[in-house]
Write a protein that holds these residues in place. Sequence first.
Motif, mmCIF file in Angstrom:
data_model
loop_
_atom_site.group_PDB
_atom_site.id
_atom_site.type_symbol
_atom_site.label_atom_id
_atom_site.label_comp_id
_atom_site.label_asym_id
_atom_site.label_seq_id
_atom_site.Cartn_x
_atom_site.Cartn_y
_atom_site.Cartn_z
ATOM 1 N N SER A 85 66.264 100.999 21.958
ATOM 2 C CA SER A 85 65.566 100.776 20.684
ATOM 3 C C SER A 85 66.525 100.935 19.519
ATOM 4 O O SER A 85 66.464 100.182 18.531
ATOM 5 N N GLN A 133 56.851 98.316 20.020
ATOM 6 C CA GLN A 133 56.263 98.765 21.275
ATOM 7 C C GLN A 133 54.748 98.881 21.166
ATOM 8 O O GLN A 133 54.017 98.399 22.003
ATOM 9 N N ASP A 213 60.636 95.011 21.235
ATOM 10 C CA ASP A 213 60.897 96.353 21.759
ATOM 11 C C ASP A 213 59.748 96.754 22.681
ATOM 12 O O ASP A 213 58.703 97.201 22.212
ATOM 13 N N GLU A 214 59.934 96.589 23.962
ATOM 14 C CA GLU A 214 58.905 96.901 24.951
ATOM 15 C C GLU A 214 57.550 96.357 24.512
ATOM 16 O O GLU A 214 56.603 97.117 24.336
#
Lengths: 292, 748
Positions: A85, A133, A213-214
């Motif tokens: 990240s 995320q 990001d995820e």
Amino acid sequence: MGDAVIEPKKGLGSERRGLRVAEVIRAGESFDAEVHAELADEPEILRADTFSLWYGESRALYDISMKLPRGKVTALIGPSGCGKSTLLRSVNRMNDLVDGVRVDGEIRLEGESIYDPRVDVIELRKRLGMVFQKPNPFPMSIFENVVYPLRIDGERRKGVLAQACERALRQAALWDEVKDRLKQSALGLSGGQQQRLCIARAIVADPEVLLLDEPCSALDPVATMRIEELISEIAERYTVLIVTHNMQQAARVSNFTAFMYLGRLVEYGPSEAIFSRPILPETEQYVTGRFG
Amino acid sequence: MSTTSPNPDRHQRRTPISAHGEPAMWVTAGALILCLALILGLAIVIVWRGGSTFLVRPVHEVTLADGTVFLGSPFESEAVPGEDGQTRRRYRVGNRDLGQDSYRWVRSDEIASIATPSDGVMVERREWGVFFGRIQRVYLIREQEYEPGAGGPADGERVNTDFGPATVRVIQESETEDGDRRVLAHLVLADDAPEARGIFGHVHDTVLDRRASIESLNRHRVPLLQERLSRLEWKRRGIERRTGASRREVMPVWTWGLTALATIATGLGAARLSRMVPRGSRKYGLRVLSMAAAILCAMGVLGVVTEHPWSDDSIPVERASELIADIDADRARLSEELGRVLEEINARRERLDRVRVVIVEPTGGRFSPLSVSEPGEPMAVADVVRVVAANDLGLAGKLRVYLARWWEFLSDRPRANGAEGGVFPVIVGTVTLTLLLTVAVVPLGVISALYLREYARQGIVTSLIRIAINNLAGVPSIVYGMFGLGFFCYGLGGWVDSGPANAAPRGFWWGLVGLTGVIVLGGVISVMFAARRPGRPATAVNRFAGALAWVMWLSAAGLAVYLVSSTPYFDGWFTEKLPERPTFGGRGILWASLTLALLTLPVVIVATEEAISAVPNSIREGSIASGASRWQTIRRVVLPGALPGIMTGAILAMARGAGEVAPLMLVGAVNFTQSSPVSAEAPFLHGDRTFMHLGFHIYNLGFQSPDSQATEPLVWTTTLLLVAIVVALNLAAVMIRAKLRGKHGAAI
Ligand SMILES: Nc1ncnc2c1ncn2[C@@H]1O[C@H](COP(=O)(O)OP(=O)(O)OP(=O)(O)O)[C@@H](O)[C@H]1O
Ligand SMILES: [Mg+2]
């Protein structure tokens, strides 16, 4: 440094000396990532040159040197806390918001250093779309959420906004589900819908690079599937950098995969190579779930 | 290890009494119930006592054992302390102008008999409270001169009047110097009790209509003319002040023109230079130069504006005398008109005052007098507000009177220091004040909270500021009143009225302007060096320059305040009215609302900060990552998300401000004023005017009234009204907040 760094290099792996990376790092010896030769031919859009980052005293990234191939999906994998990240947030300078961050080295977008004082960071962020995320829709209507990046650019024409909204929602595979409720609050959507809404928001202004990001970590398998399909589709138009903990996902959606460990880039190459015949044993153990 | 084998060493556990039956629960629940009971009790007491003020009570004719008779309305009764079986009762007996108290306690053993005569009435009057008695006679007074032989009224003759047929009763006859016959006669419309009440009702309606038209003339036409007259006076004074030689020498046209040209040139230069140095450029010299040029240009603009050759507003003597002659002519015309109107009003009032009614009380057979100084003259019908024949009214009639009294209370203006009449202007004052204070406090508080929470680096300084703000909320409100009086009314208001009390000499002033420019430039340079390189932590230079920039900005701001407050170029907007009538330089609703705004500022800041920090950070990041600036993020994402919380703060501020009385007494609330802070005349909202306020009104009724016993019920009613208004304002705000919440979805 410079260009030489991203050339395929003879690293530790060529000697196949067992699990050495962690030891080398602990010993504080210098260490070069294994970068597969296939990457050399790819045209780059973004590259990091010995990029390091510190949160106050603690160092999160160590001399990362990698390039992002244009128009391809690149996955960042690695154990929790390895700095994925952080690397992603360094690209659009979201780390500027954190107190006490210090960087060293360069990240270049289309050859321009993004940490140069002359760079207008707002202009920079407009060239990069980011999805977090956790879905983070704004407390406003679905329509306003999607066209937010255009609104802040001062776009007022109803027609333009409506068109952009529809296009982005279609690309994000959300249009059919929300087309009748554009005026309703975005907070009423399900988690998966919210995440696709955030993707629509990230692509509505046609960014050059999409940073994810995820994006699926908070979603159920069906929603994850949809987002994966979506990534494969939009990959034709954008360069995508995606962080994921899901090996299958990385293998499915990405063209290239970078394995990070303890703040270092360890191995970087075409996804099928990383997942089927990685050079380093650490990588192999990580992708098969025996390490990390 | 066996669990069944008893261990002799095992510690014997016991359960103390305090663990049985959850005593703590009972204590806490009891405390809560006590609190609720107190709050509920407060509400019930206020609603009950406030709501019962206007109830219609019967009129008793009480005959005492010693033979005295009086009329009155029974209030509460109670046991006489120390005497078994004895009770006493409080009667409202009114008739204060006959020299008695409004209320009277009577012991039950003093009473011989109680009757409820159907003709016993309670008369509500314009002055001196109520009168209990019987309506006996209604008549007109007529005084006329007749030429000899022209006849004239004779005793017992029936004549027709505006109010119906009447019987002439000649009271006095005399001869004037030129031999005419002057007759003072009463034209009696009704002369015995049962009939008199009916006729009185009819006469009263007509009289009230006429009175209303006279009053509207008095209330609208007269002040308008007076206002115009005083405006002319001020205009005249302004002209006199500007007559003759100019008060200061003005820059010659060509010097001024050159200055203007130079200013434009510097401005262009600044623009050109700033284009040569892009964002983040290291050409510090050029950047400083461009800023210097910009500051110089700003100073040039200031000079060009203040010193322009037309700034000489002096008027040549001949022209001035012409203007003054015009004004004097206008004034003469207006005064004449005013005199005419006043005369007409007086004449009409006098005519109306000749309609009289005799209301007799049983105790001494005396009647309600025209005024205390004329006890022999029966009162004018025009002074009667309402006659309540309570014993004769059914439930519907009583209800009608009850509602009519409420309506009068809500829609009329106060009379007799608020003891009579209504509170309409008081409501207007309270609501206007509360709205003004909200309008002032919310933007200021929200902006301050935004800086504190969104921009400022959290640290010791912000913590100190927070503590200071919280302490500000605990300062006694009268302190704010003193500050408001000194700073707003006398300081700021005086400046608005007459300009700086002691203006700086021009040379000195311009010197300070130059100094300010230099400091601003220093600030700009400091800011340049305070900026961190991206991705690098702040260096010592950055930090020092940052601190220096703060010092520079603060001193520049201080200097700017001084420059404005001592400018030699401003003589005040209302100098003409001074010294006898300060406009903003005295107490007024604007300053009062600003004082209350200051008082409620902590509430808004704290609430806004809480609301802002409740907005999740992920949303801010999402906005920033979309390419929004800090301010765009605040404007479009943070503020909408925090709006319900901000509204809550505004509501709290409103509630606190509406209930505040102490500071208002210093900065603008008065116990009576004719003029209203809002009116139909431009500028509609008169910030300079004093106002009436419900809280202050309650205080006045309860403590300043000459007959506080009689006004006590009104105190309750006014309290009820104040509570109702605060609740209504809050409800409105809560509804707005609910609507906003609905619009922006759940969560925050
Ligand atoms: N704001 C911050 N301040 C201080 N340290 C931080 C901050 N953010 C991250 N770190 C540290 O930097 C390191 C890398 O964090 P990062 O969030 O990049 O990891 P990650 O690879 O994304 O992990 P995950 O897979 O769990 O998300 C971690 O050791 C973390 O503790
Ligand atoms: Mg992470």
